[in-house]
Design a protein around this motif. Structure first.
Motif, PDB file in Angstrom:
ATOM      1  N   TYR A 258       0.846  -1.192   0.000  1.00 32.56           N
ATOM      2  CA  TYR A 258       0.000   0.000   0.000  1.00 32.56           C
ATOM      3  C   TYR A 258       0.883   1.245   0.000  1.00 32.56           C
ATOM      4  CZ  TYR A 258      -3.842  -3.150   1.175  1.00 32.56           C
ATOM      5  OH  TYR A 258      -4.771  -4.149   1.155  1.00 32.56           O
TER       6      TYR A 258
ATOM      7  N   GLY B 295     -12.646   5.420  -6.544  1.00 36.23           N
ATOM      8  CA  GLY B 295     -12.106   4.656  -5.430  1.00 36.23           C
ATOM      9  C   GLY B 295     -11.915   5.485  -4.173  1.00 36.23           C
ATOM     10  N   ASN B 296     -11.827   4.773  -3.065  1.00 37.23           N
ATOM     11  CA  ASN B 296     -11.483   5.306  -1.752  1.00 37.23           C
ATOM     12  C   ASN B 296     -12.347   6.476  -1.309  1.00 37.23           C
ATOM     13  OD1 ASN B 296      -8.197   4.222  -1.159  1.00 37.23           O
ATOM     14  ND2 ASN B 296      -9.678   4.549   0.475  1.00 37.23           N
TER      15      ASN B 296
ATOM     16  N   ALA C 242     -12.180   6.143   3.678  1.00 37.45           N
ATOM     17  CA  ALA C 242     -10.743   6.322   3.865  1.00 37.45           C
ATOM     18  C   ALA C 242     -10.014   5.037   4.222  1.00 37.45           C
ATOM     19  CB  ALA C 242     -10.506   7.378   4.953  1.00 37.45           C
TER      20      ALA C 242
ATOM     21  N   GLU D 189     -10.481   1.997   3.487  1.00 40.16           N
ATOM     22  CA  GLU D 189     -10.535   0.885   2.536  1.00 40.16           C
ATOM     23  C   GLU D 189      -9.393   1.001   1.535  1.00 40.16           C
ATOM     24  OE1 GLU D 189     -14.561   0.953   1.068  1.00 40.16           O
ATOM     25  OE2 GLU D 189     -15.384   0.824   3.096  1.00 40.16           O
ATOM     26  N   TRP D 190      -8.176   0.791   2.009  1.00 43.01           N
ATOM     27  CA  TRP D 190      -6.981   0.995   1.194  1.00 43.01           C
ATOM     28  C   TRP D 190      -6.962   0.137  -0.068  1.00 43.01           C
ATOM     29  CZ3 TRP D 190      -2.224   1.190   5.040  1.00 43.01           C
ATOM     30  CH2 TRP D 190      -2.353   2.313   5.863  1.00 43.01           C
TER      31      TRP D 190
ATOM     32  N   SER E  26      -9.166  -0.327  -2.064  1.00 42.04           N
ATOM     33  CA  SER E  26      -9.953   0.306  -3.116  1.00 42.04           C
ATOM     34  C   SER E  26      -9.073   1.081  -4.089  1.00 42.04           C
ATOM     35  CB  SER E  26     -10.992   1.247  -2.489  1.00 42.04           C
ATOM     36  OG  SER E  26     -11.630   2.027  -3.472  1.00 42.04           O
ATOM     37  N   SER E  27      -8.317   2.077  -3.607  1.00 48.15           N
ATOM     38  CA  SER E  27      -7.458   2.849  -4.516  1.00 48.15           C
ATOM     39  C   SER E  27      -6.334   1.995  -5.082  1.00 48.15           C
ATOM     40  CB  SER E  27      -6.890   4.080  -3.807  1.00 48.15           C
ATOM     41  OG  SER E  27      -6.210   3.726  -2.626  1.00 48.15           O
TER      42      SER E  27
ATOM     43  N   MET F   5      -9.057   8.614  -5.995  1.00 49.74           N
ATOM     44  CA  MET F   5      -9.070   9.003  -4.585  1.00 49.74           C
ATOM     45  C   MET F   5     -10.119  10.092  -4.370  1.00 49.74           C
ATOM     46  SD  MET F   5      -7.774   8.439  -1.589  1.00 49.74           S
ATOM     47  CE  MET F   5      -6.446   7.367  -2.152  1.00 49.74           C
TER      48      MET F   5
ATOM     49  N   PHE G  19      -8.029   9.642   3.709  1.00 45.57           N
ATOM     50  CA  PHE G  19      -6.987   8.663   3.392  1.00 45.57           C
ATOM     51  C   PHE G  19      -5.671   9.034   4.066  1.00 45.57           C
ATOM     52  CE2 PHE G  19      -3.776   6.858   0.434  1.00 45.57           C
ATOM     53  CZ  PHE G  19      -4.155   5.527   0.484  1.00 45.57           C
TER      54      PHE G  19
ATOM     55  N   HIS H 111     -15.085  -0.620  -3.261  1.00 48.77           N
ATOM     56  CA  HIS H 111     -15.092  -0.570  -1.799  1.00 48.77           C
ATOM     57  C   HIS H 111     -14.531  -1.879  -1.248  1.00 48.77           C
ATOM     58  CE1 HIS H 111     -17.899   2.945  -0.947  1.00 48.77           C
ATOM     59  NE2 HIS H 111     -17.934   2.852  -2.268  1.00 48.77           N
TER      60      HIS H 111
END
Length: 423
Positions: A119, A171-172, A175, A177-178, A180-181, A213, A219, A306
């Motif tokens: 990540y 995406g994202n 916040a 839900e890492w 996602s991005s 984002m 995030f 998500h």
């Protein structure tokens, strides 16, 4: 000289005070994650009261009985929590023994190059987006707006041929839900740089509009302060015993059946607070204005990514009895995604209306895109996994998630084309 020394000392003192004011990242050493199973309404009523007496963090909207709910509990309250569950005759198991150990397994190196094996923080993601925009003339890149704290919300539009219809991906918005991005940028990288014939065809025959984002403030906050943060970071005008309350759940803030369903969407200090009224958040308004800037009929699919649960959630979220006019068609397209994704590693995706399949919730992006913008196929894709790691999916699964989702996308787009979505 004395004046210079005094000024230097004042500067050092100011820096020290600023450093002291900056919060340290929260740690979760010896915090456990419990999976509880609520059988009936009587258990549900009492379960909803638990957070009033001991400090816990419930990871899901609470909707009804006959469901499981994951709860984070620190060491000081674990014994009391277990006693309460036992008194209520609620079945439970511990699925994570030490949350901090799990989080540490996905720690990242800020100096590492952009990849899909770990990540990355916001700056790294945005730097990569900028590099791609500079390197390819078929990309049109814009800042569509700014967050409450002034961070840019960036978009990438890939178009190689005039007359294409478009697929929109975001995406994202949440916040924490890492994945996602990470998945959205994986897809974008494949569309831009892959030698795979299937991906090249998708990038030639369709335009792709990507906002990786939506929630940059939240995030960054998950990286620097609180890994469990969900909302954006605007002070919402309320306070509780701990101080001012921050943030709106932006996927509860769209003006389509807003505030019609959902747990604690009216509690301004809760994770799922949808705001005092719809369309209050500048990030959401920027996203809506961007979608609306395109000609009607150009965007034919809107997909929000998500975590977690491995679902393809279709409209509508606010009801268990109301369905879109082309619901059967949407189900066939969602089934194609599930089949394609499963072919990669065997991951099973369940699909259907979110209000019926997952839980009733209103004010979500996919429902706004369908109900207000008349985009004929919209969905929320809930990525891995089904609950072993949940929101804290280890980074060593990012690439697999990307692969299975791109395979699902290939099947979804082909089926949508067969169904006339892009006509």
């Amino acid at each position: 000289m004395k004046v210079l020394i005094a000024l230097a000392l004042l500067s050092l003192a100011a820096l020290a005070n600023a450093a002291a004011r900056k919060p340290l990242p929260a740690r979760y050493d010896h915090f456990k994650v419990y999976r509880t199973f609520i059988e009936d309404d009587e258990q549900l009523v009492e379960f909803k009261k638990v957070h009033h007496t001991i400090e816990i963090h419930i990871l899901h909207d609470i909707q009804g009985p006959n469901r499981s709910y994951d709860v984070i509990v620190g060491p000081l309250f674990q014994h009391a929590f277990e006693r309460i569950l036992e008194d209520l005759e609620v079945d439970y198991k511990i699925i994570v023994e030490d949350l901090q150990e799990l989080l540490d397994s996905s720690a990242y190196d800020e100096d590492a190059d952009m990849d899909w094996e770990t990540y990355h923080p916001l700056d790294k993601i945005y730097d990569w987006v900028d590099e791609q925009c500079d390197a390819h003339d078929f990309l049109e890149c814009k800042v569509i707006g700014h967050s409450y704290e002034g961070r840019p919300i960036k978009s990438v539009r890939l178009s190689k041929r005039e007359g294409n219809k478009a697929i929109f991906i975001e995406g994202n918005i949440h916040a924490m839900e890492w994945i996602s991005s990470a998945t959205v940028t994986y897809i974008l990288n494949q569309l831009i740089n892959s030698d795979n014939a299937g991906m090249q065809r998708l990038s030639e025959e369709y335009d792709w509009i990507v906002v990786p984002m939506v929630n940059p403030d939240g995030f960054v906050y998950t990286h620097e302060v609180e890994r469990l943060w969900r909302k954006n970071r605007r002070p919402n005008g309320y306070a509780n015993a701990t101080g001012p309350c921050y943030g709106i759940d932006m996927n509860r803030n769209f003006d389509f059946h807003w505030s019609g369903a959902g747990w604690n969407i009216e509690d301004p200090c809760d994770h799922w607070f949808g705001g005092d009224e719809p369309n209050t958040e500048r990030e959401i308004l920027a996203l809506q204005d961007f979608v609306s800037s395109f000609d009607d009929g150009y965007i034919r699919s809107y997909m929000a990514f998500h975590a977690y649960g491995q679902y393809v959630l279709l409209p509508y979220g606010h009801s268990t009895t109301e369905f879109p006019p082309n619901y059967d068609q949407m189900m066939r397209i969602a089934a194609a995604f599930a089949d394609g994704a499963e072919d990669a590693y065997g991951s099973e995706f369940t699909y259907g209306a979110s209000g019926l399949l997952n839980y009733p919730v209103s004010g979500a992006a996919k429902d706004w895109a369908y109900g207000v913008k008349n985009i004929p196929f919209t969905c929320t894709v809930e990525l891995r996994d089904k609950g072993t790691f949940g929101f804290f999916l280890p980074s060593n699964q990012i690439t697999e998630v990307g692969v299975e989702v791109t395979e699902g996308l290939k099947s979804l787009v082909d089926k949508a084309a067969d169904e006339g979505i892009f006509d």
